[in-house]
Write a protein that holds these residues in place. Structure first.
Motif, PDB file in Angstrom:
ATOM      1  N   ILE A 246      -4.682   4.891  38.219  1.00 55.47           N
ATOM      2  CA  ILE A 246      -5.334   3.937  39.121  1.00 55.47           C
ATOM      3  C   ILE A 246      -4.692   4.120  40.487  1.00 55.47           C
ATOM      4  CG2 ILE A 246      -5.916   1.523  39.572  1.00 55.47           C
ATOM      5  CD1 ILE A 246      -5.202   0.934  36.633  1.00 55.47           C
TER       6      ILE A 246
ATOM      7  N   ILE B 157      -6.117  -6.871  41.465  1.00 59.58           N
ATOM      8  CA  ILE B 157      -5.826  -6.341  40.134  1.00 59.58           C
ATOM      9  C   ILE B 157      -5.380  -7.479  39.228  1.00 59.58           C
ATOM     10  CG2 ILE B 157      -4.379  -4.804  38.763  1.00 59.58           C
ATOM     11  CD1 ILE B 157      -4.314  -2.866  40.965  1.00 59.58           C
TER      12      ILE B 157
ATOM     13  N   VAL C   7      -9.959  -4.603  39.588  1.00 65.61           N
ATOM     14  CA  VAL C   7      -9.619  -3.934  38.333  1.00 65.61           C
ATOM     15  C   VAL C   7      -8.970  -4.948  37.405  1.00 65.61           C
ATOM     16  CG1 VAL C   7      -8.188  -2.165  37.228  1.00 65.61           C
ATOM     17  CG2 VAL C   7      -9.290  -1.683  39.427  1.00 65.61           C
TER      18      VAL C   7
ATOM     19  N   TYR D  25     -10.281   0.208  44.646  1.00 66.38           N
ATOM     20  CA  TYR D  25      -9.383   1.054  43.870  1.00 66.38           C
ATOM     21  C   TYR D  25     -10.168   2.210  43.259  1.00 66.38           C
ATOM     22  CZ  TYR D  25      -6.001  -2.749  44.161  1.00 66.38           C
ATOM     23  OH  TYR D  25      -5.132  -3.699  44.622  1.00 66.38           O
TER      24      TYR D  25
ATOM     25  N   GLY E 244     -13.866   0.723  42.307  1.00 66.60           N
ATOM     26  CA  GLY E 244     -14.097  -0.682  42.004  1.00 66.60           C
ATOM     27  C   GLY E 244     -13.423  -1.597  43.008  1.00 66.60           C
TER      28      GLY E 244
ATOM     29  N   VAL F  97     -10.284   4.455  39.922  1.00 66.62           N
ATOM     30  CA  VAL F  97      -9.824   4.544  38.536  1.00 66.62           C
ATOM     31  C   VAL F  97     -10.186   5.938  38.039  1.00 66.62           C
ATOM     32  CG1 VAL F  97     -10.018   3.592  36.217  1.00 66.62           C
ATOM     33  CG2 VAL F  97     -10.130   2.065  38.195  1.00 66.62           C
TER      34      VAL F  97
ATOM     35  N   ILE G 268     -13.933  -3.190  37.425  1.00 62.99           N
ATOM     36  CA  ILE G 268     -13.717  -2.168  36.403  1.00 62.99           C
ATOM     37  C   ILE G 268     -12.711  -2.720  35.410  1.00 62.99           C
ATOM     38  CG2 ILE G 268     -12.887   0.158  35.904  1.00 62.99           C
ATOM     39  CD1 ILE G 268     -13.809   1.009  38.660  1.00 62.99           C
TER      40      ILE G 268
END
Length: 299
Positions: A81, A263, A103, A89, A100, A91, A5
């Motif tokens: 988030i 992330i 991220v 995660y 997702g 979002v 994402i």
């Protein structure tokens, strides 16, 4: 469940999306509001454009390119988030959350300060930019939130069960949007949040924030002031996730990886050279790093 994402549809975000999609990942791009790129009258120092190009044209072309490649692009404001599982995660957007495996934060750095005397002077002494981070310190105290949109409402909602009182200050801006959000939240929350549309003149206090003074001469007591202008930016998400920061910039390694597994961050939110060329490069690296990370999950 998306593989990646991407939050942001500027050069960094779209570049990350393109590289991830071409590696056969399922990709979602979420974006909201006006891009800093879109405000650029003319860009004539970027490779390949002999006569230059406007920022708005370049921004629109990037989004169109992503869509033609089959990338899902959704215009919706990201409000948070959250860690969902060890390998995913959540979002959050108004009314819907997307899951997702990775991220990529590519929002640019949207931290905004109101032009109010005392804001800068009291930073760290009652001025905060993150209710999730600092709300605990204001248990049973009087706080105000400066803002007039969804982001301000989200911050006020987090503070309402903690503080003794929460007042949203729109600083002279229209109160309609924030009023509708508060009214729609139901009586339990609406009864704890009030709205004041007066123009702010100054934040005053001694060793810490003590009150907010308005342009009409009136004032209200305040132990804390939470700034939540516009939409949440990359630094706001980073603080809520506990990511390492360098000032208002997200710290990343050479692969654009943040301090949290899965992330990644790219573009202006990382600081440094605030140019399209850097954003595109970092977006490409972040996209490829997301690919590498997602593939590692299945090993």
């Amino acid at each position: 469940m998306y593989d990646a994402i991407i939050i942001g549809a500027g050069p960094a975000g779209i570049s990350a999306a393109l590289y991830a999609k071409r590696a056969n990942l399922s990709v979602l791009v979420l974006y909201h509001g006006e891009s800093q790129l879109g405000k650029a009258h003319k860009i004539d120092n970027y490779y390949g454009f002999v006569d230059g190009i406007t920022g708005a044209e370049l921004y629109a072309a990037g989004i169109e390119q992503a869509k033609k490649l089959g990338i899902e692009v959704v215009e919706s404001e990201v409000t948070g988030i959250q860690f969902e599982t060890e390998q995913s995660y959540s979002v959050e957007t108004p009314g819907k959350a997307f899951s997702g495996k990775s991220v990529v934060i590519a929002t640019g750095n949207k931290k905004l300060r109101p032009a109010v005397k005392g804001i800068k002077e009291f930073e760290g002494k009652g001025i905060s930019y993150c209710a999730v981070c600092d709300g605990f310190f204001y248990r049973g105290k009087r706080v105000v939130v400066v803002g007039d949109k969804l982001y301000a409402f989200q911050e006020a909602s987090h503070l309402a069960p903690i503080a003794s009182s929460v007042v949203v200050l729109t600083d002279g801006k229209d109160t309609a949007e924030i009023s509708a959000l508060v009214d729609g939240a139901g009586p339990a929350l609406a009864g704890k949040i009030t709205i004041d549309g007066r123009k702010i003149a100054e934040i005053t206090g001694g060793s810490s924030v003590g009150s907010v003074v308005f342009a009409d001469g009136g004032s209200i007591p305040a132990d804390g002031v939470f700034v939540a202008l516009g939409s949440a930016g990359g630094a706001d998400f980073a603080k809520k996730l506990g990511l390492a920061l360098d000032g208002d910039s997200i710290k990343v390694d050479q692969k654009m990886a943040t301090s949290a597994r899965g992330i990644f961050s790219c573009g202006n939110v990382n600081g440094g050279l605030l140019q399209v060329c850097k954003a595109v490069y970092e977006g490409g690296v972040a996209g490829l790093s997301a690919v590498e990370y997602v593939r590692s999950l299945s090993k």
